[in-house]
Write an enzyme that holds these catalytic residues in place. Sequence first.
Site, PDB file in Angstrom:
ATOM      1  N   GLN A  42      -0.819   2.619  -1.675  1.00  0.00           N
ATOM      2  CA  GLN A  42      -1.243   1.049  -0.940  1.00  0.00           C
ATOM      3  C   GLN A  42       0.560   0.576  -0.735  1.00  0.00           C
ATOM      4  OE1 GLN A  42      -5.158  -0.761  -2.492  1.00  0.00           O
ATOM      5  NE2 GLN A  42      -4.650  -1.735  -0.473  1.00  0.00           N
ATOM      6  N   HIS A  62      -2.377  11.333   8.850  1.00  0.00           N
ATOM      7  CA  HIS A  62      -1.306  11.883   9.654  1.00  0.00           C
ATOM      8  C   HIS A  62      -2.299  12.571  10.680  1.00  0.00           C
ATOM      9  CE1 HIS A  62       1.529  11.581   6.646  1.00  0.00           C
ATOM     10  NE2 HIS A  62       2.289  10.421   7.403  1.00  0.00           N
ATOM     11  N   ASP A  74       3.638   5.671   4.526  1.00  0.00           N
ATOM     12  CA  ASP A  74       4.755   6.464   4.635  1.00  0.00           C
ATOM     13  C   ASP A  74       5.440   6.238   3.631  1.00  0.00           C
ATOM     14  OD1 ASP A  74       2.968   8.744   5.707  1.00  0.00           O
ATOM     15  OD2 ASP A  74       4.691   8.264   7.880  1.00  0.00           O
ATOM     16  N   ARG A  99      -2.180  -4.168 -12.959  1.00  0.00           N
ATOM     17  CA  ARG A  99      -2.662  -2.969 -12.362  1.00  0.00           C
ATOM     18  C   ARG A  99      -2.336  -2.987 -11.862  1.00  0.00           C
ATOM     19  NH1 ARG A  99      -8.002  -3.246  -9.762  1.00  0.00           N
ATOM     20  NH2 ARG A  99      -8.512  -0.797  -9.778  1.00  0.00           N
ATOM     21  N   HIS A 144      -7.296   6.215  -7.628  1.00  0.00           N
ATOM     22  CA  HIS A 144      -7.245   4.802  -6.647  1.00  0.00           C
ATOM     23  C   HIS A 144      -7.460   5.807  -5.672  1.00  0.00           C
ATOM     24  CE1 HIS A 144      -7.286   0.071  -6.547  1.00  0.00           C
ATOM     25  NE2 HIS A 144      -7.778   0.303  -5.124  1.00  0.00           N
ATOM     26  N   ASN A 188     -11.469   3.528  -9.699  1.00  0.00           N
ATOM     27  CA  ASN A 188     -11.092   2.594  -8.291  1.00  0.00           C
ATOM     28  C   ASN A 188     -12.379   2.759  -7.665  1.00  0.00           C
ATOM     29  OD1 ASN A 188     -10.573   0.048  -8.650  1.00  0.00           O
ATOM     30  ND2 ASN A 188      -9.870   0.710  -5.931  1.00  0.00           N
ATOM     31  N   GLU A 189     -13.337   1.615  -8.150  1.00  0.00           N
ATOM     32  CA  GLU A 189     -14.477   1.070  -6.828  1.00  0.00           C
ATOM     33  C   GLU A 189     -15.062   3.028  -6.080  1.00  0.00           C
ATOM     34  OE1 GLU A 189     -13.582  -0.906  -3.622  1.00  0.00           O
ATOM     35  OE2 GLU A 189     -13.026  -2.579  -5.063  1.00  0.00           O
ATOM     36  N   ASN A 331     -14.049  -5.965  -9.241  1.00  0.00           N
ATOM     37  CA  ASN A 331     -13.863  -6.559  -8.739  1.00  0.00           C
ATOM     38  C   ASN A 331     -14.793  -6.918  -7.938  1.00  0.00           C
ATOM     39  OD1 ASN A 331     -11.776  -4.670  -9.526  1.00  0.00           O
ATOM     40  ND2 ASN A 331     -11.402  -3.030  -7.953  1.00  0.00           N
ATOM     41  N   TYR A 333     -14.876  -9.777  -3.969  1.00  0.00           N
ATOM     42  CA  TYR A 333     -14.414 -10.702  -3.233  1.00  0.00           C
ATOM     43  C   TYR A 333     -15.763 -11.624  -2.925  1.00  0.00           C
ATOM     44  CZ  TYR A 333     -10.184  -7.575  -3.567  1.00  0.00           C
ATOM     45  OH  TYR A 333      -9.154  -6.903  -4.046  1.00  0.00           O
ATOM     46  N   GLU A 398     -10.366  -7.126 -10.040  1.00  0.00           N
ATOM     47  CA  GLU A 398     -10.011  -7.558  -8.519  1.00  0.00           C
ATOM     48  C   GLU A 398     -10.518  -8.420  -7.874  1.00  0.00           C
ATOM     49  OE1 GLU A 398      -9.663  -4.572  -5.170  1.00  0.00           O
ATOM     50  OE2 GLU A 398      -8.616  -3.483  -6.851  1.00  0.00           O
TER      51      GLU A 398
HETATM   52  C1  LIG Z   1       8.661  13.456   5.001  1.00  0.00           C
HETATM   53  O1  LIG Z   1       7.983  12.173   5.612  1.00  0.00           O
HETATM   54  C2  LIG Z   1       8.909  11.867   7.132  1.00  0.00           C
HETATM   55  C3  LIG Z   1       7.655  10.930   7.821  1.00  0.00           C
HETATM   56  O2  LIG Z   1       7.566  10.063   6.897  1.00  0.00           O
HETATM   57  C4  LIG Z   1       9.886  13.120   7.697  1.00  0.00           C
HETATM   58  O3  LIG Z   1      10.230  11.562   8.485  1.00  0.00           O
HETATM   59  C5  LIG Z   1      10.447  13.625   6.801  1.00  0.00           C
HETATM   60  O4  LIG Z   1      11.199  14.394   7.022  1.00  0.00           O
HETATM   61  C6  LIG Z   1       9.352  14.067   5.808  1.00  0.00           C
HETATM   62  N1  LIG Z   1      10.289  14.795   4.484  1.00  0.00           N
HETATM   63  C7  LIG Z   1      10.381  16.029   4.034  1.00  0.00           C
HETATM   64  C8  LIG Z   1      11.026  16.184   3.389  1.00  0.00           C
HETATM   65  O5  LIG Z   1       9.447  16.326   4.703  1.00  0.00           O
END
Ligand SMILES: *[C@@H]1O[C@H](CO)[C@@H](O)[C@H](O)[C@H]1NC(C)=O
Length: 494
Positions: A42, A62, A74, A99, A144, A188-189, A331, A333, A398
């Site tokens: 996260q 992705h 990412d 944590r 997690h 976790n959970e 946890n 909420y 949490e």
């Molecule tokens: C890692 O991921 C990013 C996109 O989040 C991409 O642009 C990049 O080329 C990737 N790097 C490698 C080393 O694969």
Amino acid sequence: MQSKLMIIRCLTLFFNWVLCQEISNLPFPNSFLFGAASSAYQIEGAWNESGKGPSRWDYLVHNTPVVNDGSTGDVAADSYHRYKDDIAALKELGVSFYRFSINWPRILPTGFINEINPAGVEYYNNLIDGLLAEGIEPWVTIYHWEIPLPLHYLGDWNNDKIVQYFTDYANLLFQLFGDRVKTWLTINEPFSFCVLFVNVEVLSAGQEGVPTGTTEYQCAHNVLRAHASVYRLYQFKYKAIQKGRVSIVISSEFSLPASDSAEDIAAAERKRKFDLGWYLHPLVYGDYPQTMIDNIGNYSVVQGFPVSRLPKFTILEKLAIKGAYDFIAINHYTSALTTPGTSSEEPVPSFNNDDGVITYQNPSWEGSDFLKIFPEGFRELLVYIKKNYRNPEIAITEQGFADYPNIINDTARINYYQLYLTQALKAIYEDGVRLTAYTAWSLLDSFEWNNGYLVTLGLYDVDFESENKTRTPKESAKYYKNVIATKCLIDTCV
Ligand SMILES: *[C@@H]1O[C@H](CO)[C@@H](O)[C@H](O)[C@H]1NC(C)=O
Ligand SMILES: *[C@@H]1O[C@H](CO)[C@@H](O)[C@H](O)[C@H]1NC(C)=O
Ligand SMILES: *[C@@H]1O[C@H](CO)[C@@H](O)[C@H](O)[C@H]1NC(C)=O
Ligand SMILES: *[C@@H]1O[C@H](CO)[C@@H](O)[C@H](O)[C@H]1NC(C)=O
């Protein structure tokens, strides 16, 4: 007469002086710990950097439409590069502990123990050492939801071998970090990844053929076996030297009957058993709750299964699982109302069909579009655990409030913490619950799984658009900082 009663009440109870005062005027006990939490996927970003392997979530974001806003983790808050900013925020809050979770494929790129990534080890060493240098205790979640992709292809938590893979990984973490980490949270959970995310993936990613009614129980069964394996490993191999403690994080809404009818009261109790009891009953008593064994067993027979869809523990497994905790980690909420029935939207068979309960929230409860709240349910949950599970030490790992991004003056979150922490005080002082720690979720605005960045729970706002992911304290951070510093909820606290 009244004053006489009052005196008797004050004298007969253990916390006698305490009960003669307004609970919200009282400070939390001196030994009480406040912390804040995060999880690796996260906040870390750096999903494909420095030798890290892919996890299931890297794949999902992705390749499937699981995330509402099409976003990914990412980069997220980029904590992999900016963990020092996180430590600075924690220091500013004055928390006793942080944590966080370790990203399994950052340490073991394929999930297997044969290949260790030194850059991953270095990252967590830096984080742990940085925290300790500021007097902040690391509380480490071992899992997690960052399952290495290869292990997902082997069946994820449905594969019995996950017990061995997870134990190998945990053993490595104890070796690497156990000299400095004294509180370990194995998993976790499980309810979230064994039940909720199966549904999310089925509905939004269009995955067909998911064996609901079986996968949930197989997953949870292996979670409990893996947790027990790691708990016993620590107990026999590490505890004497490292002197730490181990538990598993259980999530639970509190189920309240929708009315005073016997049926609704029974439905609430059944739901508590299917939710909390699914995990706590084996941990405290060595097996699943009888109502789960009966209901799932009976449904399985009717549905033509030769044996119950709820797996059975062996005698040795029961012995290993029973008592495999040093405290209970919860946890929580919000709460929900329950009435008997099954929703026509639930597949048959499925976990949600087996419990025979419909849950909903009262539209009049206050809250946000994302979270309706019922603070009294928190106290009831704590008392329920005390009464039904042998009065264990409890840590809240949490709790927090969900609202929209970029709200810096987050009065609704402050209100939430004020209301919920008041219930914690009542549980401690009026009910004698052994609640010893409280963790705000979350330190930072984060990638919130299938909700992407549309929902935030952070004490700190993160400017995800900015180059350096600037962290800005919300008003709730200031409120929490004051609670931690004074151990009091209001200024007039004695
Ligand atoms: C890692 O991921 C990013 C996109 O989040 C991409 O642009 C990049 O080329 C990737 N790097 C490698 C080393 O694969
Ligand atoms: C389920 O079956 C058992 C016998 O195996 C029986 O005692 C129990 O009452 C049944 N429970 C329900 C809810 O039908
Ligand atoms: C936050 O909002 C509340 C309610 O609108 C207001 O009373 C308070 O002054 C605001 N605080 C700050 C720091 O702007
Ligand atoms: C980087 O963060 C700091 C605060 O930590 C802020 O003052 C600065 O303007 C930020 N720089 C950029 C380019 O966003």
